[in-house]
Design an enzyme around this catalytic site. Sequence first.
Site, PDB file in Angstrom:
ATOM      1  CG  ASN A  13      -1.734   1.218   1.397  1.00 26.09           C
ATOM      2  OD1 ASN A  13      -1.788   2.053   0.486  1.00 26.09           O
ATOM      3  ND2 ASN A  13      -2.382   1.364   2.549  1.00 26.09           N
ATOM      4  CE  LYS A  15      -0.121   3.190   4.789  1.00 32.30           C
ATOM      5  NZ  LYS A  15       0.084   3.274   6.239  1.00 32.30           N
ATOM      6  CG  HIS A  92      -5.707   1.912   5.396  1.00 28.43           C
ATOM      7  ND1 HIS A  92      -5.261   2.854   6.301  1.00 28.43           N
ATOM      8  CD2 HIS A  92      -4.681   1.054   5.199  1.00 28.43           C
ATOM      9  CE1 HIS A  92      -4.009   2.554   6.628  1.00 28.43           C
ATOM     10  NE2 HIS A  92      -3.634   1.474   5.975  1.00 28.43           N
ATOM     11  CD  GLU A  94      -2.698   5.470   6.844  1.00 28.48           C
ATOM     12  OE1 GLU A  94      -2.707   5.481   5.600  1.00 28.48           O
ATOM     13  OE2 GLU A  94      -1.755   4.986   7.512  1.00 28.48           O
ATOM     14  CD  GLU A 164      -3.154  -2.300   7.439  1.00 27.59           C
ATOM     15  OE1 GLU A 164      -2.088  -2.557   6.869  1.00 27.59           O
ATOM     16  OE2 GLU A 164      -3.790  -1.246   7.257  1.00 27.59           O
ATOM     17  N   GLY A 170       2.968   2.584  10.709  1.00 26.17           N
ATOM     18  CA  GLY A 170       3.905   3.682  10.501  1.00 26.17           C
ATOM     19  C   GLY A 170       4.646   4.107  11.752  1.00 26.17           C
ATOM     20  CB  SER A 209       5.805  -1.415  11.892  1.00 30.72           C
ATOM     21  OG  SER A 209       5.347  -0.093  12.126  1.00 30.72           O
TER      22      SER A 209
HETATM   23  P1  13P Z   1       3.288   0.577   7.636  1.00 35.46           P
HETATM   24  O1  13P Z   1       3.815  -0.709   7.027  1.00 35.46           O
HETATM   25  O2  13P Z   1       3.980   1.798   7.097  1.00 35.46           O
HETATM   26  O3  13P Z   1       3.241   0.509   9.120  1.00 35.46           O
HETATM   27  O4  13P Z   1       1.762   0.717   7.137  1.00 35.46           O
HETATM   28  C1  13P Z   1       0.912  -0.357   7.251  1.00 35.46           C
HETATM   29  C2  13P Z   1      -0.326  -0.031   6.505  1.00 35.46           C
HETATM   30  O5  13P Z   1      -1.078   0.831   6.896  1.00 35.46           O
HETATM   31  C3  13P Z   1      -0.597  -0.781   5.267  1.00 35.46           C
HETATM   32  O6  13P Z   1      -1.887  -0.551   4.807  1.00 35.46           O
END
Ligand code: 13P
Length: 248
Positions: A13, A15, A92, A94, A164, A170, A209
């Site tokens: 992803n 983003k 997601h 976010e 997640e 992150g 992560s």
């Molecule tokens: P990270 O791998 O940067 O922690 O993000 C995970 C994520 O949100 C994947 O959709």
Amino acid sequence: MENPARRPIVAGNWKMNGSRPLVDLMQNQLEHADLEHLDVVICPPLPYLGLFKSSVTLGAQNMSHFESGAHTGEVSGSILKEFGCSYVIVGHSERRADNHESNANVALKVAAALNMKLTPILCVGESGSVRDSGKLFTFMAGQIDAVIKQVGIAQFSNIVLAYEPIWAIGTGKTASPAQAQEVHQFLRGHLAKQDPNIAANIKIVYGGSVKGSNAKELFSQKDVDGGLIGGASLDPKDFLSICLAAKQ
Ligand code: 13P
């Protein structure tokens, strides 16, 4: 004996990151890697979808629950299909936070994706405060039940589930393999109450992560079928090592 229905899957992803050079680098890397026995999916920002060759399996990061029409800034499932997507990330954390997507909104998007024969990668996961409050499993059940209510349990045979934990996204603070396994097992068990066969065959991936250095241990857990990768999916080398860690 491994369950063939649960062939591992690793999705990157991106983003709101990436560039044309990264598209080329990733394309090149995936073309030359031995990625048999697993599914690798790249979910870049929308404009980059059209730049990938058909050898790369693509996913979008979001879609509208509407089929078409006056919805400025949105993208439909049929447009995603036209640009070669087979997957779409839905719910997601976010987007749940930035765009106030509720469980009900997410459920409608899952239904729209399934309607278009796109495989939803349905994201669920708790904040640190939910975990600390001891309501982790009630919270997770609520996120799943909203989707079951909308599309029915049978449709979960066409869904990939992604756990997640928000506190691990992150942050560099990965869930321990045991923590990931505990929640994946709960999710599978929760679905099994409605349909044991669907539960046994659904792919549940972990995100938060994941890096080349911790992927193997996470992916070797019994109920972890691969990963949804954020930051590390922007580094072709690290992403490849994560993919290889998922190979059966
Ligand atoms: P990270 O791998 O940067 O922690 O993000 C995970 C994520 O949100 C994947 O959709």
